[in-house]
Write a protein that holds these residues in place. Structure first.
Motif, PDB file in Angstrom:
ATOM      1  N   THR A   1       5.778   7.239  -0.025  1.00  0.00           N
ATOM      2  CA  THR A   1       4.359   7.531  -0.281  1.00  0.00           C
ATOM      3  C   THR A   1       4.169   8.942  -0.831  1.00  0.00           C
ATOM      4  N   MET A   2       5.207   9.770  -0.816  1.00  0.00           N
ATOM      5  CA  MET A   2       5.125  11.093  -1.430  1.00  0.00           C
ATOM      6  C   MET A   2       5.235  11.013  -2.954  1.00  0.00           C
TER       7      MET A   2
ATOM      8  N   GLN B   1       0.839  -1.201   0.000  1.00  0.00           N
ATOM      9  CA  GLN B   1       0.000   0.000   0.000  1.00  0.00           C
ATOM     10  C   GLN B   1       0.870   1.245   0.000  1.00  0.00           C
ATOM     11  N   GLY B   2       2.031   1.158   0.652  1.00  0.00           N
ATOM     12  CA  GLY B   2       2.945   2.305   0.676  1.00  0.00           C
ATOM     13  C   GLY B   2       3.641   2.515  -0.653  1.00  0.00           C
TER      14      GLY B   2
ATOM     15  N   LEU C   1       9.593   3.948   3.544  1.00  0.00           N
ATOM     16  CA  LEU C   1       8.244   3.757   2.991  1.00  0.00           C
ATOM     17  C   LEU C   1       7.422   5.027   3.188  1.00  0.00           C
ATOM     18  N   ASN C   2       7.564   5.664   4.335  1.00  0.00           N
ATOM     19  CA  ASN C   2       6.895   6.955   4.556  1.00  0.00           C
ATOM     20  C   ASN C   2       7.226   7.923   3.435  1.00  0.00           C
ATOM     21  N   VAL C   3       8.534   8.079   3.175  1.00  0.00           N
ATOM     22  CA  VAL C   3       8.964   9.063   2.184  1.00  0.00           C
ATOM     23  C   VAL C   3       8.490   8.651   0.793  1.00  0.00           C
TER      24      VAL C   3
ATOM     25  N   ASP D   1      -0.867   6.637  10.550  1.00  0.00           N
ATOM     26  CA  ASP D   1      -0.336   6.210   9.248  1.00  0.00           C
ATOM     27  C   ASP D   1       1.178   6.073   9.203  1.00  0.00           C
TER      28      ASP D   1
ATOM     29  N   GLN E   1       1.394   3.728  -3.221  1.00  0.00           N
ATOM     30  CA  GLN E   1       0.666   4.927  -2.774  1.00  0.00           C
ATOM     31  C   GLN E   1      -0.834   4.734  -2.913  1.00  0.00           C
ATOM     32  N   ASN E   2      -1.276   3.545  -2.552  1.00  0.00           N
ATOM     33  CA  ASN E   2      -2.679   3.218  -2.755  1.00  0.00           C
ATOM     34  C   ASN E   2      -3.147   2.310  -1.629  1.00  0.00           C
ATOM     35  N   PRO E   3      -4.066   2.778  -0.784  1.00  0.00           N
ATOM     36  CA  PRO E   3      -4.496   1.981   0.360  1.00  0.00           C
ATOM     37  C   PRO E   3      -5.386   0.797   0.001  1.00  0.00           C
TER      38      PRO E   3
ATOM     39  N   TYR F   1       4.563   4.801   9.030  1.00  0.00           N
ATOM     40  CA  TYR F   1       5.033   3.428   8.868  1.00  0.00           C
ATOM     41  C   TYR F   1       5.961   2.962   9.971  1.00  0.00           C
TER      42      TYR F   1
END
Lengths: 337, 265
Positions: free
Chosen positions: A225-226, A87-88, A221-223, A280, A91-93, A282
């Protein structure tokens, strides 16, 4: 925004929940073992204790329940981890771990093995290899695409997945309807009922090896998702991180399917549930998903063996629970905005 | 810190987008880039940021060839502030800013105390520390843009590239963001930003670069080079320039005699 102290309490809560589910699962089943006996038998492996339990107790505990409980916990945590990571990076939940065709490939590998009756262990190996092969094909296709890599990956995954699906259907069509066809059908429904110790040694290591790099990369993974380009301007090679994550998630999914069949919804729903609890980010959401996924699959597996006189395939139950729960999450999200 | 671009060419397949761009910019300056849609502004930025491959020419950052830098090294020299966009997941403002510190970390490392201090100092620089624990998606568009600026500051580069930072912002937020950007330029950053608003150029830019079909049409101080003719050449409409003498400030408005673009019914 939840402050960090709050999150620590919630994470400890999830860890306790997993511990309870883990030990609780030893007690439950057709053959009941009471808690005191459980503790005694477990302790007897470490210290000398007077034996006041039956041999059957010990056999059920170590040969039937122990592998099953460990496998359930590892597969549940692994699938949730793979789903959250996908999902990360996409970029799609709404993405689940089988998006790149790993489970379709593994299902085909298993069906092929069952069709040719190549033996229990060989079937697992075949499923595992075909699961990995499916994703390698998808990656090879997407390498030829320069623009919008994530969309191409997903499209290639759907395409390759349905080809393997068609393969499974064809094998079912030509399989002997008296024994091979039901074997394939039941196998695909997903179950932990036949888990043996050897399965734990076969699927456990790749799943844990798959989880590790994903957990270690959780800040990236956080970064990611941008979006790829933004992540790159912050010093992240998106392609490298994504390939590592896909590699890990594929190991997890292929190994899980190779011993338990298709267990759906865990990878999609559990990450959402984890986000509801810890947010949210990660850095906490990913470990929370692993803990929650393990607990969830253990609980559902208990129902699978207790609910009816004969075992219910766990894949059916996860769908029965997962789909309505997902709908609930969507409605709740919709109501908040 | 100096950014030097020499003879930069780039084409998407057979479509030539950049046809030999050369310029030099040094720190302590706000450089605005004007040009119509598709003139090549974003392509230029993406070449400089290392997001596009296959360009010809030379991009030098302090004399170092940018094509020889790894993503981490490049991220240590130039940061990027995108147009405000929605994200699939919601992060706190502090976490958003922390992402700017990623280039300092090892591959498997999470941001620690030092990075958090850096992020908080960056929030202070644009006066938004009070937003620290808010949810990024729950604050206004102008505040979000300031958070993205703080993220670039946490990246600790001397060069910041901004792609139309004021699109989607209301008038007040546009001015607030531009003022913050101007202050940063005064403090010694080199800020290169594309804009579709000539007013902002007159009000805030130290220098303006006009891109016409992949080449630099003009470059210099806004009040010296932006003429009615040049603006007409950029945007394809007639514009009148006026000057407010007491503020020594130019501004432009569309020509009133302009033909109607809508057929009379």
């Amino acid at each position: 925004m939840k402050d960090s102290k709050h999150i620590k309490i919630r994470m400890s809560g999830l860890a306790v929940l997993l511990a309870v589910c883990f030990f609780g699962s030893f007690l439950m089943g057709k053959y009941a073992i009471d808690p005191v006996t459980l503790v005694k038998i477990l302790l007897s492996r470490v210290v000398e204790l007077p034996v006041d339990w039956t041999v059957q107790d010990e056999t059920v505990l170590f040969n039937v329940r122990l592998p099953r409980v460990i496998m359930g916990a590892v597969i549940g945590g692994g699938l949730a981890c793979a789903g959250a990571a996908y999902q990360g990076i996409f970029q799609n939940p709404m993405v689940s771990p089988d998006i790149l065709g790993a489970s379709n490939g593994a299902a085909f590998g298993a069906a092929l093995g069952l069709f040719f009756s190549i033996g229990y262990q060989a079937i697992s190996v075949s499923a595992f290899l075909f699961g990995i092969m499916a994703v390698v094909i998808v990656l090879a296709i997407s390498r030829r695409v320069k623009f919008n890599v994530t969309l191409e990956l997903i499209l290639a995954g759907i395409m390759v997945g349905s080809i393997f699906n068609a393969g499974v259907s064809y094998l079912k069509l030509v399989a002997d309807p008296t024994d091979t066809l039901p074997a394939i059908t039941y196998w695909l429904m997903g179950s932990l009922a036949s888990t043996r110790t050897q399965d734990v040694f076969f699927a456990g290591p790749p799943i844990i090896i798959g989880i590790l790099p994903i957990l270690l990369l959780r800040w990236r993974l956080n970064v990611l998702t941008m979006g790829d380009e933004e992540a790159r301007t912050m010093g992240i090679n998106a392609k490298v991180v994504r390939t590592i994550v896909i590699g890990g998630a594929t190991l997890i999914t292929a190994a899980a399917v190779s011993v338990s069949g298709l267990i759906g919804w865990v990878g999609l729903v559990i990450p959402h549930f984890a986000r509801m609890i810890v947010g949210d980010d990660y850095r906490v959401m990913l470990p929370a998903s692993v803990l929650l996924g393990s607990s969830f699959l253990l609980v559902v597996d208990n129902f699978a063996r207790m609910l009816a006189t004969r075992e219910i395939p766990i894949g059916i139950l996860t769908a029965f629970i997962g789909a309505p729960f997902f709908l609930y999450l969507i409605l709740k999200e919709g109501g908040r905005q | 810190m100096t950014l030097q671009v020499n003879d930069l060419y780039f084409s998407y397949k057979s479509n030539e987008v950049l046809n030999g761009i050369s310029f030099q910019a040094t720190e302590g300056s706000l450089l605005c880039v004007l040009g119509r849609n598709g003139a090549g502004k974003s392509t230029l930025f993406r070449c400089v940021l290392g997001l596009l491959k296959g360009w010809r020419g030379q991009i030098l950052i302090d004399g170092v060839d940018a094509s020889e830098l790894s993503p981490v090294q490049l991220a240590g020299k130039i940061s990027y502030i995108p147009q405000n966009h929605s994200t699939a997941f919601s992060y706190s403002v502090l976490d958003m800013v922390l992402m700017g510190t990623t280039a300092r970390l090892n591959r498997f490392e999470n941001p620690g105390k030092q990075e958090r201090k850096l992020a908080e100092a960056s929030l202070d620089l644009v006066n938004i520390r009070h937003l620290r624990d808010r949810n990024f998606q729950g604050i206004s568009g102008g505040e979000q843009q300031l958070v993205l600026i703080a993220r670039a500051l946490a990246q600790q580069t001397r060069v910041i590239i901004m792609d139309e930072p004021c699109s989607n912002l209301d008038y007040g937020n546009q001015i607030k963001v531009m003022k913050a950007v101007k202050d940063l330029a005064k403090q010694g950053y080199l800020i290169i930003q594309s804009t579709h608003n000539p007013e902002h150029v007159f009000l805030f830019a130290d220098e303006v670069m006009v891109i016409l079909d992949g080449i630099i049409g003009a470059m210099g101080r806004a009040d010296e080079i932006l003429s009615e003719e040049l603006l007409r050449e950029i945007y394809g409409i007639h514009v009148n320039l006026h000057e407010i003498k007491e503020r020594r400030l130019k501004f432009c408005i569309p020509d009133q005699r302009e033909v109607s673009y809508v057929e009379a019914l």
